[in-house]
Motif scaffolding. Structure first.
Motif, PDB file in Angstrom:
ATOM      1  N   ALA A 168     -13.466   1.099  -0.146  1.00  4.12           N
ATOM      2  CA  ALA A 168     -12.460   2.057  -0.075  1.00  4.12           C
ATOM      3  C   ALA A 168     -11.673   1.975   0.765  1.00  4.12           C
ATOM      4  CB  ALA A 168     -13.213   3.456   0.071  1.00  4.12           C
ATOM      5  N   ALA A 196     -13.657  -3.735   1.032  1.00  7.34           N
ATOM      6  CA  ALA A 196     -12.480  -3.124   1.492  1.00  7.34           C
ATOM      7  C   ALA A 196     -12.089  -4.002   2.975  1.00  7.34           C
ATOM      8  CB  ALA A 196     -12.632  -1.856   2.168  1.00  7.34           C
ATOM      9  N   ASN A 197     -10.750  -4.069   3.281  1.00  4.34           N
ATOM     10  CA  ASN A 197     -10.114  -4.543   4.445  1.00  4.34           C
ATOM     11  C   ASN A 197     -10.590  -3.697   5.689  1.00  4.34           C
ATOM     12  OD1 ASN A 197      -8.924  -6.897   3.525  1.00  4.34           O
ATOM     13  ND2 ASN A 197      -7.169  -5.321   2.571  1.00  4.34           N
ATOM     14  N   ASP A 239      -1.979  -3.005  -3.936  1.00  2.00           N
ATOM     15  CA  ASP A 239      -3.054  -2.757  -2.880  1.00  2.00           C
ATOM     16  C   ASP A 239      -3.422  -1.248  -3.210  1.00  2.00           C
ATOM     17  OD1 ASP A 239      -4.649  -3.601  -0.293  1.00  2.00           O
ATOM     18  OD2 ASP A 239      -3.936  -2.006   0.574  1.00  2.00           O
ATOM     19  N   GLY A 281     -12.537   2.599  -6.818  1.00  2.30           N
ATOM     20  CA  GLY A 281     -11.442   2.144  -7.494  1.00  2.30           C
ATOM     21  C   GLY A 281     -11.520   0.807  -7.878  1.00  2.30           C
ATOM     22  N   ASN A 282     -10.505  -0.139  -7.872  1.00  3.00           N
ATOM     23  CA  ASN A 282     -10.280  -1.329  -8.526  1.00  3.00           C
ATOM     24  C   ASN A 282     -11.381  -2.267  -7.870  1.00  3.00           C
ATOM     25  OD1 ASN A 282      -9.658  -4.289  -8.237  1.00  3.00           O
ATOM     26  ND2 ASN A 282      -8.032  -3.625  -9.640  1.00  3.00           N
ATOM     27  N   VAL A 283     -11.553  -2.185  -6.610  1.00  2.16           N
ATOM     28  CA  VAL A 283     -12.569  -3.294  -5.935  1.00  2.16           C
ATOM     29  C   VAL A 283     -13.995  -2.528  -6.430  1.00  2.16           C
ATOM     30  CG1 VAL A 283     -13.325  -4.387  -3.824  1.00  2.16           C
ATOM     31  CG2 VAL A 283     -11.017  -3.925  -4.228  1.00  2.16           C
ATOM     32  N   THR A 300     -11.240  -9.350  -7.621  1.00  2.00           N
ATOM     33  CA  THR A 300     -11.903  -9.055  -6.202  1.00  2.00           C
ATOM     34  C   THR A 300     -13.313  -8.613  -6.290  1.00  2.00           C
ATOM     35  OG1 THR A 300      -9.557  -8.313  -5.396  1.00  2.00           O
ATOM     36  CG2 THR A 300     -11.402  -7.657  -4.086  1.00  2.00           C
ATOM     37  N   ARG A 330       0.765  -1.350  -0.035  1.00  2.00           N
ATOM     38  CA  ARG A 330      -0.051   0.056  -0.069  1.00  2.00           C
ATOM     39  C   ARG A 330       0.907   1.364  -0.021  1.00  2.00           C
ATOM     40  NH1 ARG A 330      -4.885   0.432   4.096  1.00  2.00           N
ATOM     41  NH2 ARG A 330      -5.487  -1.360   2.645  1.00  2.00           N
ATOM     42  N   GLU A 390     -17.425   8.549  -3.426  1.00  2.00           N
ATOM     43  CA  GLU A 390     -16.062   8.705  -3.561  1.00  2.00           C
ATOM     44  C   GLU A 390     -15.466   9.663  -2.496  1.00  2.00           C
ATOM     45  OE1 GLU A 390     -12.924   8.269  -4.841  1.00  2.00           O
ATOM     46  OE2 GLU A 390     -13.391   6.162  -5.429  1.00  2.00           O
ATOM     47  N   PHE A 391     -14.013   9.764  -2.368  1.00  2.00           N
ATOM     48  CA  PHE A 391     -13.477  10.580  -1.480  1.00  2.00           C
ATOM     49  C   PHE A 391     -13.840  12.210  -1.606  1.00  2.00           C
ATOM     50  CE2 PHE A 391     -10.349  11.333  -4.765  1.00  2.00           C
ATOM     51  CZ  PHE A 391      -9.778  12.302  -4.479  1.00  2.00           C
TER      52      PHE A 391
HETATM   53  P1  NAD Z   1      -8.019   1.704  -5.189  1.00  2.00           P
HETATM   54  O1  NAD Z   1      -7.148   2.485  -4.772  1.00  2.00           O
HETATM   55  O2  NAD Z   1      -7.996   1.113  -6.512  1.00  2.00           O
HETATM   56  O3  NAD Z   1      -9.424   2.394  -5.027  1.00  2.00           O
HETATM   57  C1  NAD Z   1      -9.926   2.642  -3.711  1.00  2.00           C
HETATM   58  C2  NAD Z   1     -10.946   3.924  -3.904  1.00  2.00           C
HETATM   59  O4  NAD Z   1     -11.562   4.365  -2.937  1.00  2.00           O
HETATM   60  C3  NAD Z   1     -10.323   5.138  -4.881  1.00  2.00           C
HETATM   61  O5  NAD Z   1     -10.937   5.490  -5.861  1.00  2.00           O
HETATM   62  C4  NAD Z   1     -10.419   6.374  -3.618  1.00  2.00           C
HETATM   63  O6  NAD Z   1     -10.645   7.489  -4.266  1.00  2.00           O
HETATM   64  C5  NAD Z   1     -11.554   5.837  -2.863  1.00  2.00           C
HETATM   65  N1  NAD Z   1     -11.599   6.331  -1.566  1.00  2.00           N
HETATM   66  C6  NAD Z   1     -10.455   6.468  -0.508  1.00  2.00           C
HETATM   67  N2  NAD Z   1     -11.034   6.982   0.570  1.00  2.00           N
HETATM   68  C7  NAD Z   1     -12.379   7.006   0.329  1.00  2.00           C
HETATM   69  C8  NAD Z   1     -13.306   7.476   1.576  1.00  2.00           C
HETATM   70  N3  NAD Z   1     -12.890   7.790   2.738  1.00  2.00           N
HETATM   71  N4  NAD Z   1     -14.567   7.537   0.765  1.00  2.00           N
HETATM   72  C9  NAD Z   1     -14.691   7.331  -0.232  1.00  2.00           C
HETATM   73  N5  NAD Z   1     -13.938   6.726  -1.186  1.00  2.00           N
HETATM   74  C10 NAD Z   1     -12.639   6.733  -0.888  1.00  2.00           C
HETATM   75  O7  NAD Z   1      -7.847   0.692  -3.960  1.00  2.00           O
HETATM   76  P2  NAD Z   1      -8.628  -0.919  -4.083  1.00  2.00           P
HETATM   77  O8  NAD Z   1      -7.519  -1.918  -4.832  1.00  2.00           O
HETATM   78  O9  NAD Z   1      -9.885  -0.640  -5.056  1.00  2.00           O
HETATM   79  O10 NAD Z   1      -8.842  -1.296  -2.594  1.00  2.00           O
HETATM   80  C11 NAD Z   1      -9.850  -0.651  -1.799  1.00  2.00           C
HETATM   81  C12 NAD Z   1      -9.900  -1.767  -0.551  1.00  2.00           C
HETATM   82  O11 NAD Z   1     -10.281  -2.938  -1.035  1.00  2.00           O
HETATM   83  C13 NAD Z   1      -8.886  -1.519   0.354  1.00  2.00           C
HETATM   84  O12 NAD Z   1      -9.137  -1.744   1.634  1.00  2.00           O
HETATM   85  C14 NAD Z   1      -7.848  -2.623  -0.235  1.00  2.00           C
HETATM   86  O13 NAD Z   1      -7.163  -3.044   0.833  1.00  2.00           O
HETATM   87  C15 NAD Z   1      -9.142  -3.758  -0.368  1.00  2.00           C
HETATM   88  N6  NAD Z   1      -8.749  -4.725  -1.228  1.00  2.00           N
HETATM   89  C16 NAD Z   1      -8.301  -4.607  -2.421  1.00  2.00           C
HETATM   90  C17 NAD Z   1      -8.206  -5.922  -3.263  1.00  2.00           C
HETATM   91  C18 NAD Z   1      -7.586  -5.696  -4.592  1.00  2.00           C
HETATM   92  O14 NAD Z   1      -7.310  -6.887  -5.440  1.00  2.00           O
HETATM   93  N7  NAD Z   1      -7.294  -4.526  -5.185  1.00  2.00           N
HETATM   94  C19 NAD Z   1      -8.158  -7.112  -2.637  1.00  2.00           C
HETATM   95  C20 NAD Z   1      -8.526  -7.368  -1.452  1.00  2.00           C
HETATM   96  C21 NAD Z   1      -9.084  -6.029  -0.552  1.00  2.00           C
END
Ligand code: NAD
Length: 421
Positions: free
Chosen positions: A299, A321-322, A151, A225-227, A195, A79, A247-248
């Protein structure tokens, strides 16, 4: 469950430890094994000097924590965020151990992080920081030791740099050292969406389990984002109605359903979900409390706390999210009879397909996307049913059931291997 202060409530390590202790107690876990599994086995702190674009030198602090290698090489993401802390990385590493055990794949748990703001760094600065961080981790990581993945704040390009740096040191291409790589560098088809796909599969299983129907099932997602975006895309394809996205920097609401492919396109062009004309603007925090069948925090940690849990109105909380829900919020949601699909199950699709990627890299033989997706669907369905059955048989909620199932599996292997002295 023990009472926590407000500060402890949002400390992910304390939250993880409280749930671990509760589940271990329910399992009547042997005291010695309890101590072994409660703490990470190795923690590395590195200070990473980076030459910045303006000619100055900056030093970033990074971590890699390996919680357990009892069931196989440690596995877990990296991360990049200004909020990274050792406690957060510890918690995330432990969650990875439990997550891999819930879906029964042969990995332990790890996590890494660097305190930085990737949004404010150039590609060149990110590349130099990633390569130096990798060089500092050389003895720690490896296909048979510890396998990082993306991550928050990292992506397939970051993984390509890590793979290349590791390979340069090893004097040969070692693509199995990380997962989540670009497909042409040994990545797995289907990994990017994995995911989100896993989230969509457990949502399907939950509504089947609760006798609900996809038709008219309203979904609100935090994080695009991704998830979040892949969950939204796949759920919409299956016929769910995505009524809210937070979103944020803002939120969107459309009770008739948001056109997700159009929103993905808008975000790609505008760099934000704001300004999307086919939905009304909504308060990003309030959206979590809107009426819906499924709420998916996708998120970050600690978004459902003692401050807002009593106002949550979903029937199913699916944790993309985690650590999005604190232990105090858990108790409030239990009183409201919200059906929780806990993070260590709900978002395990990513690590499951990472496992497929690692297997394919080591075989040097790559599967079709359909094969990857089918295998993922099978594992997620089976794991959902394992957790729900365990919860019913032991009279506990889904989260504690997932922890108990995972701890039981890791404890069994740990005892079987014995303690090396
Ligand atoms: P990412 O960076 O692609 O996306 C996260 C999104 O959340 C971003 O668009 C960001 O702008 C938004 N965000 C951040 N803080 C926010 C808030 N307070 N309110 C609203 N939106 C907010 O990350 P990701 O890979 O999608 O991961 C998201 C969560 O999922 C994390 O907790 C990560 O640990 C968990 N996760 C991800 C994966 C994976 O394969 N990518 C797998 C398991 C768990």
């Amino acid at each position: 469950m023990q009472t926590l202060t407000l500060e402890q409530e949002t400390n992910p390590w304390e939250a993880q430890a409280a749930r671990f202790d509760f589940a271990a107690q329910k399992l009547n876990l042997d005291q010695g094994i309890w101590k072994v599994l409660r703490y990470p086995s190795r923690e590395l702190i590195v200070h990473i000097p980076v030459g910045m674009d303006d000619g100055s030198i900056e030093v970033f602090t990074g971590y890699r924590v390996q919680h357990s290698v009892a069931r196989g090489p440690a596995k877990g993401g990296i991360r990049y965020s200004p909020d990274v802390s050792l406690d957060e990385v510890r918690a995330l590493a432990s969650w990875m151990t439990w997550k891999c055990a819930v879906v029964n794949i042969p990995f332990g748990g790890a996590k890494g992080g660097v305190i930085c703001d990737p949004k404010k760094m150039s590609q060149g600065e990110l590349e130099r920081m990633t390569r130096r961080y990798t060089a500092e981790l050389m003895e720690f990581i490896g296909p048979e030791k510890d396998v990082p993945a993306p991550d928050m704040g990292t992506d397939e390009q970051t993984m390509a740099w890590i793979m290349d740096t590791y390979s340069m040191h090893m004097r040969q291409t070692v693509n199995a050292v990380v997962t989540g790589k670009p497909v042409n560098l040994g990545g797995s088809r289907g990994r990017k969406e994995a995911t989100g796909r896993g989230v969509s599969v457990v949502c399907d299983e939950a509504i089947k389990h609760l006798g609900m129907s996809i038709d008219g099932c309203r979904v609100i997602i935090q994080g695009f984002g991704n998830v979040g975006s892949n969950s939204a895309k796949l759920l919409a394809q299956k016929g769910y109605t995505i009524i809210g996205i937070a979103e944020f920097d803002g939120g969107l609401y459309n009770p008739k359903g948001i056109d997700i492919p159009a929103l993905i396109e808008h975000r790609k062009n505008a760099g934000t979900i704001n300004g999307f004309t086919e939905a009304e603007a909504a308060d990003k925090r309030e959206l979590l409390t809107y009426n819906c069948e499924i709420l998916i925090p996708a998120a970050t940690e600690n978004v459902i706390t003692s401050k807002n849990a009593d106002r949550i109105r979903c029937k199913i909380l699916c944790e993309g999210a985690n650590g999005p829900t604190t232990t105090i919020a858990d108790e409030i949601l239990a009183d409201k009879r919200v059906f929780i699909i806990p993070d260590i199950l709900a978002n395990a699709g990513g690590v499951t397909t990472s496992y497929f990627e690692w297997v394919q890299d080591r075989m040097g033989y790559f599967w079709t996307e359909a094969e990857v997706n089918q295998r993922l669907d099978n594992i997620m369905t089976e794991s959902f049913n394992d957790v729900v059955t365990y919860a019913q048989n032991h009279g506990v909620n889904n989260r504690i059931a997932a922890y108990m199932l995972a701890i039981d599996r890791v404890a069994y292997t740990t005892k079987q291997r014995g303690i090396y002295a």
